[in-house]
Design an enzyme around this catalytic site. Sequence first.
Site, short mmCIF file in Angstrom:
data_model
loop_
_atom_site.label_atom_id
_atom_site.label_comp_id
_atom_site.label_asym_id
_atom_site.label_seq_id
_atom_site.Cartn_x
_atom_site.Cartn_y
_atom_site.Cartn_z
N TRP A 1 0.83 -1.22 0.00
CA TRP A 1 0.00 0.00 0.00
C TRP A 1 0.85 1.25 0.00
CZ3 TRP A 1 -0.34 4.03 3.50
CH2 TRP A 1 -1.43 4.91 3.35
N HIS A 2 2.00 1.17 0.70
CA HIS A 2 2.85 2.36 0.82
C HIS A 2 3.49 2.76 -0.50
CE1 HIS A 2 2.50 1.90 5.18
NE2 HIS A 2 2.89 3.15 5.26
N GLY A 3 3.74 1.83 -1.36
CA GLY A 3 4.34 2.24 -2.63
C GLY A 3 4.67 1.08 -3.53
#
Lengths: 354, 463
Positions: free
Chosen positions: B325-327
Amino acid sequence: MTKYWLRGGYSCVVFIVFIVSAELASRLDDWVHWKLPIFSNPTLQSELLIWNGHGWQGKPNGRFKQFSLNEFGFRSRPIRKRADPGTIRIAILGSSETFGQRESAGKEYPAQLSSMLSNQTNPRYEVINAALPGMTVKSMINYWDNWISIFEPHYVFIYPATHLYLGDTVVRSTGQTDNALDPKQAIPFESRFYSRLRNNLPDSYKKWRNRQIIKSLIANKPETWYIKSLPEDRLTYLIQDLQLLINNIQSDGRKPILLTHTISSSTPYRIEDLNYLEAIRPFIPRSTPESLLAFEQEANRRILRLGHHCHIPVLNIAQTMNGRRELFVDLVHFNDQGAEVLALIIKDWLLTYK
Amino acid sequence: MLFNSFVFLLAFLPITYLIFWALRSASSRYIWLTITGYVFYGYWDARFCLLMAFSTLVSYFAGLGLLYFHTNVHRRLCLIIPISVDLLLLGFFKYTNFILQSVRDLTGYLGQSITTPMYNIILPVGISFYTFHTISYIVDCYRGTIRPTRNLFEFSAYVSLFSQLVAGPIVRFRQIEQDLESLGIADRTRWFSKGVAYFIYGLAEKVIVADTLAVYVDACLTQYHNLSMPGAWITMIGYSCQLYFDFSGYSNMAIGLGLLFGLRIPINFNSPYKALDPSDFWRRWHISLSSCLRDYLYIPLGGNRAGKLATYQNLMLTMLIGGIWHGANWTFIIWGAYHGCLLVLYRKYGIYWDRLPHVMRQIIFYALIVIGWVFFRASDLNMAIHLLSVMFTFVSGNLVHEASFYLMLLGAIIWSMVGPNAQDTFKDYKWKPRHAFIFASAFGVSIAIIAGGRLSPFLYFQF
């Protein structure tokens, strides 16, 4: 009634606390990041320039914000007084455009030139940024005679800030020095917080403020005060000063190279050029945009003629860079890209020059 | 538009605030919050307002569908369609090039190189956050936890609320539903001073601490090849403080802004560097995300109800997805896996770990977090591996020589590991006249630093 007075007083004290905190924080922040003294009022001139009795020169190890000078007062890497054997030393004389007042740190064109030449081994090259903000050609003569010549550069590039000759502090043929800053003048107090806020004002306000300054400078001035046609006297001063500088450099056995002066505006100017032309007006209020552009054009013609007459190379950078707004941050100062273009031109000339 | 910019502080916020409280009805306030949310978002890139509007409308109508349909088939459709739309949007904008690049790398590694196209896809700011808002809304509606709203502007005000739009906290509809419902009769002064307090506290965290550390940390990490062993550790510790104060600062500013408009936004950080173990850490760091992952992923997968092996599997999967989700980078996936491993190990051997002294646990666990941040910060695996190898071998190299950096770092470490956080400070907050002097001072310092031109975006904007 007393309640309103108390509230008013309370609000004033809160506001004063806000201002004092902001001012202290600005000074502390400057000290942390730029090593500026907290309780004095340093300026670029007070921290980077010293008066040597004849003229201005860079302050040894001077430091102001992102600008730092080496032990000889140049905005360059540490150097020795004499170049190493097998090294060609290049000195570049100029004003704020050469000093690199508007580029990112390390991106002024002498520094970029130095990086570009760092791979050369036979011979090696060393570049000295001997420019100082506000330096006219007249100041360069003193500077050369009393300081730069000691370092015996092989090549001396001269990038003259020709537009300064339209200012009111222009040199006279009697040889009076021109520099604006009186060495004995005390530097007035200025709030660092206010300076920071001023830099964040919207462009529309800055333009309006500029117009107000121009209005005040030209208020009640007669028609004869304005420079509307080519000022032959100022052009003569410029060429005389350049001639004297070239002679002094050559008599010291060094090789001068002239550069024409380049600006972001085209001639005639475009609508989008007016912003920059107006922005410089407070420094040269007598000159209209038309007369400024005409002066620049004629000054460059005479620089080319002077080079031919003195048999010295002239790099006609005005031909390559004039009118290219993408290379400038204002009328005369380069951005990082513009500095790179100029550095490339000089590098290419150096490597092909015999 | 950043919270720590003049255009926000001197133009957007005062105008939004004054007009909001000049309006009298809840409906008009919803409309105004929606408009200002889109203005705020459009300041970044107006094109992506349409994307957010599309996501909002799909979820809104799905919510209405859940109100009217009672058959399982229709209700499932009302659940699946908006979630699919949101995940497809997120997947396309965020992960397309990553997937194509990974396929190319993998096939090249296997000796069957495939040429895949690379697309110039701009990642819309905040897409990871507002898609979470709409997904959580629709799941809660499906589960019956909340009743879907019929008011389009109430829902769009919730999705586009500028205070948490681009970098969280991830606010679930149920968390502010009550405040939204009573927006028409909200009292402007009720939470005003607390809102100002939170905002200035967050601004100080971001501008004074995080941005000051960033100057040195970013400079060191740009030249990471030249760092020494102590230099690498100090840089990463500096980064851990920079990240915490940056994100915590933003979250506190968001909470403060919410309070100014009569909305109580949930806290997002609870002194995470005081954590003694991985479970404790994830109850303190980015609380809104970790609780969403717990409620919408970990528990539906079975949580810890299906035996030890299944629990470990669920933990790893949840943390992997949290990392992704973060990247779109393998470094984030590895970071997620790293924290998943820590959670699994704690599950298995936690009873031994808990016997250690408090201080020892806090320090060791903090070092483990810092190691994890290496993957979080590194731009690629090579950088991460290099940094870790330098951190664990005696190499000479560069070190920061500025006393001011070490002073700031020491202060930041003490504050984060021992000092109070915003919730502790403003727990039973009551306005006193002398507070104005403290706030004026903190605000003055922050404005002076902002005006100095070292404005930096919030680190979580990239997610």
